[in-house]
Design a protein around this motif. Structure first.
Motif, mmCIF file in Angstrom:
data_model
loop_
_atom_site.group_PDB
_atom_site.id
_atom_site.type_symbol
_atom_site.label_atom_id
_atom_site.label_comp_id
_atom_site.label_asym_id
_atom_site.label_seq_id
_atom_site.Cartn_x
_atom_site.Cartn_y
_atom_site.Cartn_z
ATOM 1 N N ASP A 105 -7.672 -4.950 -1.214
ATOM 2 C CA ASP A 105 -7.193 -3.894 -2.098
ATOM 3 C C ASP A 105 -6.408 -2.852 -1.291
ATOM 4 O O ASP A 105 -6.332 -2.904 -0.071
ATOM 5 C CB ASP A 105 -8.354 -3.258 -2.868
ATOM 6 C CG ASP A 105 -9.422 -2.687 -1.944
ATOM 7 O OD1 ASP A 105 -9.298 -2.855 -0.724
ATOM 8 O OD2 ASP A 105 -10.365 -2.053 -2.444
ATOM 9 N N ARG A 106 -5.820 -1.932 -1.994
ATOM 10 C CA ARG A 106 -4.970 -0.918 -1.381
ATOM 11 C C ARG A 106 -5.750 -0.050 -0.403
ATOM 12 O O ARG A 106 -5.268 0.270 0.686
ATOM 13 C CB ARG A 106 -4.344 -0.052 -2.471
ATOM 14 C CG ARG A 106 -3.334 0.946 -1.962
ATOM 15 C CD ARG A 106 -2.776 1.801 -3.088
ATOM 16 N NE ARG A 106 -3.788 2.498 -3.858
ATOM 17 C CZ ARG A 106 -4.418 3.618 -3.473
ATOM 18 N NH1 ARG A 106 -4.125 4.158 -2.320
ATOM 19 N NH2 ARG A 106 -5.316 4.188 -4.238
ATOM 20 N N GLU A 107 -6.985 0.299 -0.748
ATOM 21 C CA GLU A 107 -7.796 1.157 0.125
ATOM 22 C C GLU A 107 -8.109 0.460 1.448
ATOM 23 O O GLU A 107 -8.080 1.080 2.513
ATOM 24 C CB GLU A 107 -9.104 1.564 -0.571
ATOM 25 C CG GLU A 107 -8.922 2.532 -1.721
ATOM 26 C CD GLU A 107 -8.511 1.837 -3.015
ATOM 27 O OE1 GLU A 107 -8.722 0.608 -3.136
ATOM 28 O OE2 GLU A 107 -7.949 2.523 -3.883
ATOM 29 N N ALA A 155 1.287 0.719 0.678
ATOM 30 C CA ALA A 155 -0.045 0.150 0.891
ATOM 31 C C ALA A 155 -0.260 -1.116 0.065
ATOM 32 O O ALA A 155 -0.895 -2.062 0.533
ATOM 33 C CB ALA A 155 -1.122 1.179 0.575
ATOM 34 N N ALA A 156 0.276 -1.165 -1.139
ATOM 35 C CA ALA A 156 0.091 -2.356 -1.978
ATOM 36 C C ALA A 156 0.799 -3.561 -1.361
ATOM 37 O O ALA A 156 0.252 -4.672 -1.352
ATOM 38 C CB ALA A 156 0.616 -2.089 -3.382
ATOM 39 N N GLU A 184 -5.038 0.545 3.588
ATOM 40 C CA GLU A 184 -4.851 1.871 4.172
ATOM 41 C C GLU A 184 -5.816 2.085 5.345
ATOM 42 O O GLU A 184 -5.446 2.684 6.354
ATOM 43 C CB GLU A 184 -5.047 2.955 3.117
ATOM 44 C CG GLU A 184 -3.911 3.013 2.120
ATOM 45 C CD GLU A 184 -4.174 3.977 0.981
ATOM 46 O OE1 GLU A 184 -5.326 4.438 0.811
ATOM 47 O OE2 GLU A 184 -3.214 4.268 0.238
ATOM 48 N N ALA A 198 -1.214 -4.671 1.646
ATOM 49 C CA ALA A 198 -2.427 -5.367 1.205
ATOM 50 C C ALA A 198 -2.094 -6.804 0.813
ATOM 51 O O ALA A 198 -2.838 -7.739 1.156
ATOM 52 C CB ALA A 198 -3.066 -4.621 0.034
ATOM 53 N N GLU A 199 -0.976 -7.004 0.130
ATOM 54 C CA GLU A 199 -0.574 -8.355 -0.265
ATOM 55 C C GLU A 199 -0.234 -9.211 0.957
ATOM 56 O O GLU A 199 -0.645 -10.369 1.051
ATOM 57 C CB GLU A 199 0.642 -8.285 -1.194
ATOM 58 C CG GLU A 199 1.087 -9.621 -1.724
ATOM 59 C CD GLU A 199 2.296 -9.482 -2.628
ATOM 60 O OE1 GLU A 199 3.084 -10.447 -2.685
ATOM 61 O OE2 GLU A 199 2.451 -8.432 -3.270
#
Length: 95
Positions: free
Chosen positions: A4-6, A24-25, A9, A28-29
């Motif tokens: 996930d994004r968190e 961040a997205a 980060e 994450a991907e």
């Protein structure tokens, strides 16, 4: 494995990377795809495969150690401001 994004980060923070807003997205991907590839590699059956120290079973090709060019000391030192007994003389720098 989906991150996930968190988590992305947090990984960026630990790696001392600054992420721009909205980045961040994407990170994450990308990390999720890398982890999926690692999972895929870990599923390969390597039983009976001998580990290699080097991927190529070759010896290093070295050329013969031969003198090909003799430096001409007198010519090289001819432009030096001060030479003594074949050595370059320089001003003393340590008192």
């Amino acid at each position: 494995m989906a991150l996930d994004r968190e988590t992305a980060e947090q990984v960026a923070h630990l790696a001392r990377l600054r992420l721009e807003p909205g980045q961040a997205a994407d990170v994450a991907e990308d990390l999720s795809r890398v982890l999926d590839l690692i999972d895929q590699i870990e599923q390969v059956d390597t039983a009976g495969v001998t580990p290699l120290a080097h991927p190529l079973d070759l010896s290093q090709a070295l050329r013969a150690d031969e003198v090909t060019n003799q430096p001409d000391r007198e010519r090289l030192q001819g432009s030096a401001p001060d030479v003594m007994e074949g050595y370059y003389r320089v001003p003393r720098s340590v008192e």
